[in-house]
Design an enzyme around this catalytic site. Structure first.
Site, short mmCIF file in Angstrom:
data_model
loop_
_atom_site.label_atom_id
_atom_site.label_comp_id
_atom_site.label_asym_id
_atom_site.label_seq_id
_atom_site.Cartn_x
_atom_site.Cartn_y
_atom_site.Cartn_z
N SER A 125 7.16 0.68 2.78
CA SER A 125 6.90 0.41 1.37
C SER A 125 5.60 1.04 0.88
O SER A 125 4.52 0.80 1.45
CB SER A 125 6.82 -1.11 1.18
OG SER A 125 6.27 -1.43 -0.08
N ASN A 126 5.70 1.82 -0.17
CA ASN A 126 4.50 2.37 -0.82
C ASN A 126 3.78 1.28 -1.61
O ASN A 126 2.56 1.29 -1.73
CB ASN A 126 4.90 3.49 -1.79
CG ASN A 126 5.64 4.60 -1.09
OD1 ASN A 126 5.08 5.25 -0.22
ND2 ASN A 126 6.91 4.80 -1.43
#
Ligand SMILES: *Cc1c(COP(=O)(O)O)cnc(C)c1O
Length: 330
Positions: free
Chosen positions: A76-77
């Site tokens: 996840s960014n």
């Protein structure tokens, strides 16, 4: 024109650059394509989540939080940018991540740990199902946790993208005919759509859907409509959006969320080799693959002026290095 009025804390570097993709446009021989560089938004290698976090974390501080909790996929960014923001504000950060602890930290996960985040691996529950139990245990331990929603996509987070469209309008005289981007948890899409309606822009907000699983049970289109309407109501209390305003292309879901296929690899290679710009395997590679296909199919006219909104994500490239090599027969 006033930007949305909620308070925010400065975390990123704005405005992000706007530039033409001359070599790509020439290569395709279609409409002119421009790029908005939110991959250069500053915080921890950039990305779109910092626009949302500026509003969300102001709210967290106002509420007296000392700890952040959020959730996402293993690469996840959103989690990486939340962990970096927490570090810069001196807040504790807990990430509830899909999947299992891998033998080697790579890409965004490596960065999460550098930022000092506490990592909780949740197996198949990658959308934050375990957050309430974690929040309770932190409260029992005397903390004041603030839950940042999945993808940062509630009304407050989406306001960041309403503001982003105001920023874009200040950078250009002639409006774009289309804005194309990766749409996943919906905050980017909702903010852009609400602001386009508010400013009566002649611009189609064209999301390329990335993840076919819903976040909270209701159909994604319905979530997008209600989130966009919430943002619009804040900007202009009597204005309304309808289901026809939601433009969401679902043709490029490929083999599922986070699975990099040929189209994504080709889009990443093309942008890297023609423009020297890095896309990511999960979001922008997929959205650009969709845009390339739409151009090739003649979906746009030669007079159209298209904006590709680069939402970041490049750190994930490194987590896909093995698949890349396997697929390219290196
Ligand atoms: C989160 C993310 C998106 C999708 O934005 P949403 O607001 O969640 O729809 C697109 N691109 C990248 C790189 C992201 O990290």
């Amino acid at each position: 024109m006033l930007p949305p009025l909620s308070e925010r804390i400065a975390l990123g570097v704005f405005p992000t650059p706007l530039s033409p993709l001359r070599r790509l446009s020439e290569h395709l021989g279609g409409p002119s394509i421009w790029i908005k560089r939110d991959d250069l938004s500053g915080l921890a290698l950039g990305g779109n989540k910092v626009r949302k976090l500026e509003y969300l974390l102001q709210n967290a501080l106002t509420e007296g939080a000392d700890t952040l909790i959020t959730a996402g996929a293993i690469q996840s960014n959103h989690c990486r940018q939340t962990a970096a923001a927490a570090a810069s504000l001196g807040l504790e950060c807990h990430l509830v991540l899909g999947g299992y602890a891998p033998p080697l930290l790579q890409g965004n996960l490596l960065l999460d740990s550098l930022f000092g985040a506490h990592l909780h691996f949740a197996g198949s529950k990658r959308k934050g199902e375990d957050i309430p139990a974690l929040a309770e245990s932190l409260i029992a331990a005397g903390k004041r946790p603030y839950v940042v929603p999945y993808g940062g996509s509630n009304k407050l987070g989406a306001l960041g993208f309403a503001n982003a469209l105001v920023e874009l309008c200040r950078q250009t005289q002639e409006p774009f005919s289309h804005i194309v981007f990766a749409s996943s948890s919906g905050g980017t899409h909702a903010g852009l759509l609400a602001a386009a309606k508010w400013m009566a822009l002649p611009t189609q907000i064209l999301g390329i859907r990335i993840d076919k699983e819903e976040n909270n049970g209701s159909p994604f289109q319905q979530q997008l409509l209600s989130l966009s309407q919430d943002v619009l109501t804040d900007l202009e209390p009597l204005a309304n959006l309808s289901a026809e305003d939601i433009v969401l292309n679902e043709d490029y879901l490929g083999q599922g969320y986070g699975v990099m296929g040929e189209p994504e690899q080709e889009a990443i290679s093309l942008m890297a080799s023609l423009e020297g710009i890095l896309l990511d395997p999960v979001y922008t590679g997929r959205a650009m693959a969709g845009l390339l296909d739409l151009v090739q199919k003649g979906h746009f006219s030669a007079e159209d002026k298209i904006l590709f909104w680069h939402t970041g994500g490049a750190p994930a490239i490194f987590a896909y290095a093995d698949e890349w090599a396997a697929n390219r027969h290196l």
